[in-house]
Design a protein around this motif. Sequence first.
Motif, PDB file in Angstrom:
ATOM      1  N   GLY A  80       1.015  -1.284  -0.175  1.00 24.95           N
ATOM      2  CA  GLY A  80      -0.183  -0.218  -0.018  1.00 24.95           C
ATOM      3  C   GLY A  80       0.950   1.201  -0.318  1.00 24.95           C
ATOM      4  N   ALA A  81       1.982   1.558   0.154  1.00 23.65           N
ATOM      5  CA  ALA A  81       3.143   2.037  -0.587  1.00 23.65           C
ATOM      6  C   ALA A  81       3.012   2.566  -1.668  1.00 23.65           C
ATOM      7  N   THR A  82       2.199   2.887  -2.438  1.00 24.85           N
ATOM      8  CA  THR A  82       2.556   3.244  -4.098  1.00 24.85           C
ATOM      9  C   THR A  82       1.132   3.047  -4.365  1.00 24.85           C
ATOM     10  N   SER A  83       1.256   3.898  -5.445  1.00 30.12           N
ATOM     11  CA  SER A  83      -0.509   3.685  -5.806  1.00 30.12           C
ATOM     12  C   SER A  83      -0.422   3.173  -6.921  1.00 30.12           C
ATOM     13  N   HIS A  84      -1.776   2.236  -8.301  1.00 27.97           N
ATOM     14  CA  HIS A  84      -2.016   1.554  -8.583  1.00 27.97           C
ATOM     15  C   HIS A  84      -0.836   2.002 -10.306  1.00 27.97           C
ATOM     16  N   GLU A  85      -1.237   3.125 -10.545  1.00 28.61           N
ATOM     17  CA  GLU A  85      -0.642   3.947 -11.637  1.00 28.61           C
ATOM     18  C   GLU A  85       0.504   4.640 -11.483  1.00 28.61           C
ATOM     19  N   LEU A  86       0.880   4.795 -10.029  1.00 26.50           N
ATOM     20  CA  LEU A  86       2.521   4.886 -10.165  1.00 26.50           C
ATOM     21  C   LEU A  86       2.934   4.122 -10.155  1.00 26.50           C
ATOM     22  N   THR A  87       2.900   2.616  -9.476  1.00 30.08           N
ATOM     23  CA  THR A  87       4.109   1.646  -9.873  1.00 30.08           C
ATOM     24  C   THR A  87       3.877   0.911 -11.032  1.00 30.08           C
ATOM     25  N   VAL A  88       2.850   1.088 -12.086  1.00 28.09           N
ATOM     26  CA  VAL A  88       2.554   1.367 -13.132  1.00 28.09           C
ATOM     27  C   VAL A  88       3.503   1.899 -14.383  1.00 28.09           C
ATOM     28  N   ALA A  89       3.503   3.264 -14.149  1.00 31.66           N
ATOM     29  CA  ALA A  89       4.341   4.130 -14.699  1.00 31.66           C
ATOM     30  C   ALA A  89       5.738   4.461 -14.423  1.00 31.66           C
ATOM     31  N   SER A  90       5.717   4.275 -13.074  1.00 31.52           N
ATOM     32  CA  SER A  90       6.764   4.029 -13.133  1.00 31.52           C
ATOM     33  C   SER A  90       8.236   2.405 -13.119  1.00 31.52           C
ATOM     34  N   PHE A  91       7.869   1.150 -13.418  1.00 35.04           N
ATOM     35  CA  PHE A  91       8.319   0.735 -13.915  1.00 35.04           C
ATOM     36  C   PHE A  91       8.378   0.647 -15.168  1.00 35.04           C
ATOM     37  N   LEU A  92       7.755   1.237 -16.081  1.00 36.41           N
ATOM     38  CA  LEU A  92       7.568   1.360 -17.651  1.00 36.41           C
ATOM     39  C   LEU A  92       9.003   2.498 -17.968  1.00 36.41           C
ATOM     40  N   ASP A  93       8.509   3.152 -17.548  1.00 34.73           N
ATOM     41  CA  ASP A  93       9.804   4.783 -17.689  1.00 34.73           C
ATOM     42  C   ASP A  93      11.418   4.357 -17.553  1.00 34.73           C
ATOM     43  N   SER A  94      10.918   3.399 -16.502  1.00 31.46           N
ATOM     44  CA  SER A  94      12.206   2.596 -15.994  1.00 31.46           C
ATOM     45  C   SER A  94      12.845   1.319 -17.348  1.00 31.46           C
ATOM     46  N   VAL A  95      11.873   0.767 -18.030  1.00 34.64           N
ATOM     47  CA  VAL A  95      12.283  -0.008 -18.858  1.00 34.64           C
ATOM     48  C   VAL A  95      12.135   0.638 -20.059  1.00 34.64           C
ATOM     49  N   GLU A  96      11.520   1.422 -20.545  1.00 42.11           N
ATOM     50  CA  GLU A  96      11.696   2.839 -21.318  1.00 42.11           C
ATOM     51  C   GLU A  96      13.051   3.348 -21.721  1.00 42.11           C
ATOM     52  N   LEU A  97      13.396   4.166 -20.443  1.00 42.67           N
ATOM     53  CA  LEU A  97      15.350   4.711 -20.183  1.00 42.67           C
ATOM     54  C   LEU A  97      16.256   3.040 -20.514  1.00 42.67           C
ATOM     55  N   TRP A  98      16.146   2.624 -19.954  1.00 45.32           N
ATOM     56  CA  TRP A  98      17.444   1.394 -20.347  1.00 45.32           C
ATOM     57  C   TRP A  98      17.091   0.742 -21.471  1.00 45.32           C
ATOM     58  N   PHE A  99      16.222   0.627 -21.952  1.00 47.08           N
ATOM     59  CA  PHE A  99      15.708   0.767 -24.150  1.00 47.08           C
ATOM     60  C   PHE A  99      16.813   1.867 -24.860  1.00 47.08           C
ATOM     61  N   ARG A 100      16.251   2.782 -24.290  1.00 49.29           N
ATOM     62  CA  ARG A 100      16.863   3.783 -24.561  1.00 49.29           C
ATOM     63  C   ARG A 100      18.682   3.973 -24.293  1.00 49.29           C
TER      64      ARG A 100
END
Length: 218
Positions: A180-200
């Motif tokens: 319960g420390a993070t919301s669903h939206e923030l959890t999803v967005a943060s992980f996808l941001d990390s994926v995209e950053l590493w790909f870039r």
Amino acid sequence: MPKALTRDELQAQTRELIVSAAERVFLARGYHATTIAQIADEAGRTHGSIYGNFAGKEDLCLQVLRRHFQHVLEGLSTAVLTAAGETAKMSATQQQWEKLLEEPAWIRLAADFTIATRSDPALEKSNRDTIDGFTAGIRILILAQANTLGVQAVDHELLERAGAALLATGVGLAVGYALGATSHELTVASFLDSVELWFRRMDIQSQPFPDRVDDHQG
């Protein structure tokens, strides 16, 4: 007449029955509150049958978690590898990630088990092998996405770092969400941001930069 099962087949059948029962009990009660007696009752087996097939509660929980998350990784791999194009692969990644978050009981169970057994030398190698297996699977997915982006050559060290970072990021975000420390939206967005950053980063790393100063030079 049906063919009689061999001894090995009977044992495999019994082990599957016990693991399935253990899964139900662990998910309902949590790691710490679960006992071998409860698992035996759920499976309709004796204590001797449980210990005849598994070393104990820790071994059983490890098998339960390994089976589940291997299935999760296989689902992610199939979805990403069969998706055509960068957008489709990222969409598949998001869908599988959200599917994982829909089962917080599994995330809490994995976290409780890892913390409870972190100092157990008997489980250290098994835990390490499991983590290495997931990291290797993530690296395969990273390579697949890199190929989609047209990256010609991925630096091996960078690939290792990306795999480790994405696994750690995913685990941390998933546990945070389950607690319960993070919301669903923030959890999803943060992980996808990390994926995209590493790909870039890998895409940039693969391009020639004649004027780039080597980090190791003075």
